[in-house]
Design an enzyme around this catalytic site. Structure first.
Site, PDB file in Angstrom:
ATOM      1  N   ASP A   1      -0.124   5.124   0.793  1.00 57.72           N
ATOM      2  CA  ASP A   1      -0.366   6.134   1.829  1.00 57.72           C
ATOM      3  C   ASP A   1      -0.358   5.486   3.216  1.00 57.72           C
ATOM      4  O   ASP A   1      -1.120   4.560   3.487  1.00 57.72           O
ATOM      5  CB  ASP A   1      -1.710   6.823   1.596  1.00 57.72           C
ATOM      6  CG  ASP A   1      -1.736   7.615   0.296  1.00 57.72           C
ATOM      7  OD1 ASP A   1      -2.483   8.590   0.222  1.00 57.72           O
ATOM      8  OD2 ASP A   1      -1.002   7.260  -0.638  1.00 57.72           O
TER       9      ASP A   1
ATOM     10  N   ASP B   1       0.871  -1.158   0.000  1.00 56.14           N
ATOM     11  CA  ASP B   1       0.000   0.000   0.000  1.00 56.14           C
ATOM     12  C   ASP B   1       0.923   1.227   0.000  1.00 56.14           C
ATOM     13  O   ASP B   1       2.109   1.113   0.354  1.00 56.14           O
ATOM     14  CB  ASP B   1      -0.870  -0.048   1.267  1.00 56.14           C
ATOM     15  CG  ASP B   1      -1.663   1.211   1.480  1.00 56.14           C
ATOM     16  OD1 ASP B   1      -2.388   1.623   0.556  1.00 56.14           O
ATOM     17  OD2 ASP B   1      -1.547   1.820   2.570  1.00 56.14           O
TER      18      ASP B   1
END
Length: 212
Positions: free
Chosen positions: A13, A11
Site C-alpha cells: 500500500d 511494501d
C-alpha cells in the site's frame, strides 16, 4: 534451478500500489475518513502499527467477503511497478511483497505479477462476513524484518544483496537492515532513517541506486 542473484522486497500500500487498501474498505462501511486518519498517523509513526490495525479492522465487522474482494478492481499499480518486477525476474532476482494490508485483496495481484513470495495479513471470516478481527500473526515492522531475513536465507543471499522499498514507519527496520533500503515517497520519519530516498512515483527509478 539457478541461484537467485538478488532479492527485491516491497511494501504494497502506497508503494507497489497507489492506494491504502484498508481505507478503501473503510469507505465501504462508511468509516473512510476515520480510518484514513488512523492510517496516516500509523504510517507517520505516531501510532503503534498493530494497535492501529486492530482499531481499523474492528470497523469492518459484518462486511461481506465478496465486497472485500471487489476492492481489487479499485487498485492501481504505481508507475514502473510491472516493469521493475519484470526486470527483476529477467535478472534472476526473487520478488517478495510484505504488506500490512490483506491477502484476500492482494491475491489476484500476486498471481498477475508472478510474485515469488508474499507475506500479508489475513482477515478473520465467519459465514462469509468479516468478524472485525485479523487471523494469524499481524504483519508489523518486526514480522517484515524477520520475513526478509527468512527469504534471504532461503535463497542463500546476504542482507546486503537485498533491495527493499517502503513508505511507512513499519518499514524502517526492514529498510535499515538491507543493502539498498529505499524510502519511496515516504513519510518524513522514514526518509530521515535511511540512505536512499526516492520522491518520484516511478519504481523503475529504484534501479539508479544499484551498483550493477
Amino acid at each position: 534451478m539457478m541461484k537467485a542473484k538478488r532479492l527485491l522486497v516491497m511494501d504494497v500500500d502506497g508503494t507497489l500500489i497507489e492506494e491504502e487498501v484498508i481505507d478503501l474498505l473503510g469507505q465501504k462501511v462508511g468509516k473512510g475518513q476515520q480510518m484514513a486518519k488512523i492510517t496516516a498517523a500509523a504510517m507517520r509513526g505516531d501510532l503503534e502499527f498493530k494497535a492501529a490495525l486492530e482499531e481499523r479492522v474492528a470497523y469492518l465487522e459484518g462486511l461481506d467477503i465478496e465486497e472485500v474482494k471487489k476492492i481489487y478492481k479499485q487498485l492501481h499499480l504505481t508507475k514502473g511497478a510491472q516493469e521493475l518486477i519484470q526486470y527483476a525476474h529477467a535478472h534472476q532476482w526473487k520478488v517478495g511483497l510484505l504488506s500490512g494490508g490483506f491477502y484476500e485483496v492482494l491475491h489476484p495481484l500476486v498471481k498477475k505479477l508472478k510474485i515469488d513470495y508474499v507475506c500479508a495479513n489475513h482477515l478473520a471470516i465467519e459465514k462469509n462476513v468479516l468478524t472485525g478481527k485479523t487471523a494469524g500473526v499481524i504483519v508489523d515492522k518486526t514480522v517484515k524484518l524477520e520475513q526478509v531475513k527468512r527469504w534471504s536465507k532461503e535463497n542463500e543471499l546476504g542482507l546486503d544483496e537485498v533491495i527493499a522499498l517502503g513508505d511507512g514507519a513499519n518499514d524502517i527496520p526492514m529498510l535499515q537492515s538491507v543493502g539498498t533500503g529505499v524510502a519511496f515517497n515516504a513519510k518524513p520519519l522514514v526518509k530521515a532513517s535511511v540512505s536512499y530516498v526516492l520522491d518520484e512515483r516511478d519504481l523503475m527509478r529504484v534501479l539508479e541506486f544499484l551498483d550493477n
